[in-house]
Design an enzyme around this catalytic site. Structure first.
Site, PDB file in Angstrom:
ATOM      1  N   VAL A 108      21.799   8.081  17.633  1.00  0.00           N
ATOM      2  CA  VAL A 108      22.066   6.664  17.422  1.00  0.00           C
ATOM      3  C   VAL A 108      22.961   6.533  16.198  1.00  0.00           C
ATOM      4  O   VAL A 108      22.546   6.823  15.079  1.00  0.00           O
ATOM      5  CB  VAL A 108      20.758   5.869  17.219  1.00  0.00           C
ATOM      6  N   HIS A 136       0.087  -1.887  -9.918  1.00  0.00           N
ATOM      7  CA  HIS A 136       0.205  -3.331  -9.808  1.00  0.00           C
ATOM      8  C   HIS A 136       1.090  -3.899 -10.907  1.00  0.00           C
ATOM      9  O   HIS A 136       1.133  -3.384 -12.027  1.00  0.00           O
ATOM     10  CB  HIS A 136      -1.176  -3.983  -9.881  1.00  0.00           C
ATOM     11  N   GLU A 145       0.833  -1.211   0.000  1.00  0.00           N
ATOM     12  CA  GLU A 145       0.000   0.000   0.000  1.00  0.00           C
ATOM     13  C   GLU A 145       0.868   1.261   0.000  1.00  0.00           C
ATOM     14  O   GLU A 145       0.553   2.246  -0.674  1.00  0.00           O
ATOM     15  CB  GLU A 145      -0.944  -0.004   1.200  1.00  0.00           C
ATOM     16  N   CYS A 188       8.438  16.263   0.530  1.00  0.00           N
ATOM     17  CA  CYS A 188       8.509  15.853   1.939  1.00  0.00           C
ATOM     18  C   CYS A 188       9.492  14.717   2.160  1.00  0.00           C
ATOM     19  O   CYS A 188      10.112  14.623   3.224  1.00  0.00           O
ATOM     20  CB  CYS A 188       7.121  15.486   2.464  1.00  0.00           C
ATOM     21  N   GLU A 232      27.406  13.913  15.791  1.00  0.00           N
ATOM     22  CA  GLU A 232      27.914  13.101  14.693  1.00  0.00           C
ATOM     23  C   GLU A 232      28.405  13.994  13.555  1.00  0.00           C
ATOM     24  O   GLU A 232      27.861  15.067  13.318  1.00  0.00           O
ATOM     25  CB  GLU A 232      26.822  12.163  14.164  1.00  0.00           C
TER      26      GLU A 232
END
EC number: 3.4.24.-
Length: 610
Positions: free
Chosen positions: A405, A345, A336, A390, A415
């Protein structure tokens, strides 16, 4: 009027029987009992974290030794991840849990180049792995004081409905605009840069009230189910250079926020509206998926808007929690999301090296984690034509609310670079173990970075896109290529427009973008509708009230176009969507008269809008 494409997916249904453990359903014909042995790599005396960044387990499958290598899925959660549920009296409860020490891993089997694994190590090992081309499932056996696990081939799970399931594609009047085919040749520099850029999908998941009931009113059980699903989705999209990060989870634990019903298209429309009017105001994200425990009509198990990514209403999908096997639900959700990202498809001629592929119209019981050549082409064409913005935006360092992380591909506070895990990193400039630049390196990425060094001052890093843009050059002191453009108000396109923030907005181009290549700007008389102050014509909105245009401002309201197509000979046409009323307005900076341009619905002196 625009058309919307609603894309459904159908598949065999495995009824839920009260447990997340597949074995308890009685649907497994044959399984092998194994005792995974953890092989520690920590030095003697070292403090062992609850969930290590890398782990290794040994066990036997079919009598042969297997070594499973696991790496923590560090990109699973965003730094501002939040969870929301509701108290019995309806109060919204939102928390920001620390999730860096989670228990979700990806991995591989030693000496099997084609192997994959997606494993939860929260309470034993649960998930799937691919070994010598076959899919296996593993889960703990519920035996007291035992490390016993069950390993069984996916093909040995009995399917309760072997009938073929067909997928339907419906069209509705209120939907997102159809995908337009784009030329694969002669890409502009801007399109090429867009294609090469890393993409990030900030995903938000919602579980409805039936899901909450289905998992015993247990928030932890619902949360675990959602985590398992996303842990499968992330590597599927990583192969497409798309990083999926979970930014939020909401569980409707007291009642549904929309009327979730068996009509999938109605439910999707309601969910998209709720996302646009409620969820987006509370939590920034790129795409939302509703996981529901309801049975949709017919064989439908999922529905999504084709090409809706980044749209406030249409970047959404709904998926039925149709199987005990979480990776099958995950593939349905990845499917989806694929529709939202412009993939249609698969046809019979499409291939991904195995059958079926993620975007197969009817998902068979054979799981696949690869996109076909057709899906990759669809996605590329969609990106070239639409360039959704976006998904270019990665989290800002200043937005981080939890510790950084290292290894999640996001450069965070403290970092200097982040190229992924030590095993997957291929960046010669970045030390994957520390997320610091290697000795002697000045940079790891950026248009002004070349072989770990800043490019020289004055080196062109970005060509001018058009006459309102300027060629950008490096400073010699940074890896960034700062964007600059010609002064605003400078005439452009043969004096038909004025430069505005690096672009030359003219009505003719805007009509073509909305109605197709044969469209032209309507006659002046059509623009008089903008004096009415309704959705057919207005200049601006104040406190949600449409303000009619003054006579001199009519060309700064709704844009009127003549499509000039066989099916539409109406000389006065507007582009109107009830869910995005501002689309179809004349763009700011557009020339409305000689020496004048549009600003806030007014035709003003060309120097004023800037």
């Amino acid at each position: 009027m625009i058309q919307v494409l609603l894309v459904t997916i159908s598949l065999a249904v495995f009824p839920y029987q009260g447990s997340s453990v597949i074995l308890e359903s009685g649907n497994v014909n044959d399984y092998e009992v194994v005792y995974p042995r953890k092989v520690t790599a920590l030095p003697k005396g070292a403090v062992q974290p609850k969930y290590e960044d890398t782990m290794q387990y040994e066990f036997k499958v079919n009598g042969e030794p297997v070594v499973l290598h696991l790496e923590k899925n560090k990109g699973l959660f965003s730094e501002d991840y939040s969870e929301t549920h509701y108290s019995p009296d309806g109060r919204e409860i939102t928390t920001y849990p620390t999730v860096e020490d989670h228990c979700y891993y990806h991995g591989r089997i030693e000496n099997d180049a084609d192997s994959t694994a997606s494993i939860s190590a929260c309470n034993g090992l649960k998930g799937h792995f691919k070994l010598q081309g076959e899919m296996y499932l593993i889960e703990p056996l519920k035996l007291p004081d035992s490390e016993a696990h069950a390993v069984f081939k996916y093909e040995n799970v009995e399917k309760e409905d072997e009938a073929p399931k067909m997928c339907g594609v419906t069209q509705n009047w209120e939907s997102y605009e159809p995908i337009k085919k784009a030329s694969q040749s002669n890409l502009t520099p801007e399109q090429q840069r867009y294609l090469n850029a890393k993409k990030y999908v900030k995903l938000f998941l919602v579980a409805d009230y039936i899901m909450y009931l289905k998992y015993g009113r247990n928030l932890t059980a619902v949360r675990t189910r959602m985590y398992d699903i996303v842990n499968v989705i992330t590597p599927i999209y990583h192969r497409m250079n798309i990083h999926v990060a979970l930014v939020g989870l909401e569980i409707w634990s007291n009642t549904d926020k929309i009327i979730v019903q068996s009509s999938a298209d109605v439910t999707l429309n309601l969910f998209g509206n709720w996302r646009a009017t409620d969820l987006l105001r509370r939590k920034s994200h790129d795409n939302a998926q509703l996981l529901t425990g309801i049975n949709f009509n017919g064989p439908t198990a999922g529905l999504a808007y084709l090409g809706g990514i980044c749209n406030t209403m249409y970047s959404a999908g709904i998926v039925q929690d149709h199987s005990k096997i979480h990776h099958l639900v995950a593939i349905a959700m990845a499917h989806e999301m694929g529709h939202n990202l412009g993939m249609d498809h698969d046809k019979d001629t499409c291939t991904c090296g195995t059958r079926p592929c993620v975007m197969a119209g009817a998902l068979s019981c054979e799981a696949s984690f690869l996109f076909s050549d057709c899906s990759q082409k669809d996605h590329r064409e969609f990106l070239i034509k639409n360039m959704p913005q976006c998904i270019l935006k990665k989290p800002l360092k200043t937005d981080v609310v939890s510790p950084a992380v290292c290894g999640n591909y996001f450069v965070e506070v403290g970092e200097e670079c982040d190229c992924g895990s030590p095993r997957t990193c291929r960046d010669p400039c970045c030390d994957a173990t520390t997320c610091k630049l290697r000795q002697g390196a000045q940079c790891a990425e950026g248009l002004c970075c070349d072989q770990c060094r800043f490019k020289g001052a004055g080196t062109e890093c970005r060509a001018a896109k058009d006459e309102c843009d300027m060629a950008d050059v490096c400073t010699g002191r940074s890896a960034e290529c700062t964007d600059s453009f010609q002064r605003n108000g400078q005439p452009c396109k043969n004096n038909n427009g004025y430069c505005y923030n690096g672009k030359c907005p003219i009505m003719a181009d805007q009509c073509i973008a909305l109605f197709g290549p044969s469209a032209t700007v309507s006659q002046d008389a059509c623009f008089q509708f903008n004096r009415e102050g309704n959705h057919y014509g207005y200049c601006r909105k104040e406190q949600n009230t449409k303000i009619a245009c003054e006579p001199q401002d009519v060309k700064c309201g709704r844009l009127y176009c003549f499509p000039n197509s066989p099916e539409n000979k109406n000389p006065c046409n507007i582009y109107y969507s009830p869910n995005d009323e501002d689309k179809g307005m004349v763009l700011p900076g557009t020339k409305c008269a000689d020496g004048k341009a549009c600003s806030n619905g007014q035709c003003v002196d060309v120097t004023t809008p800037y």
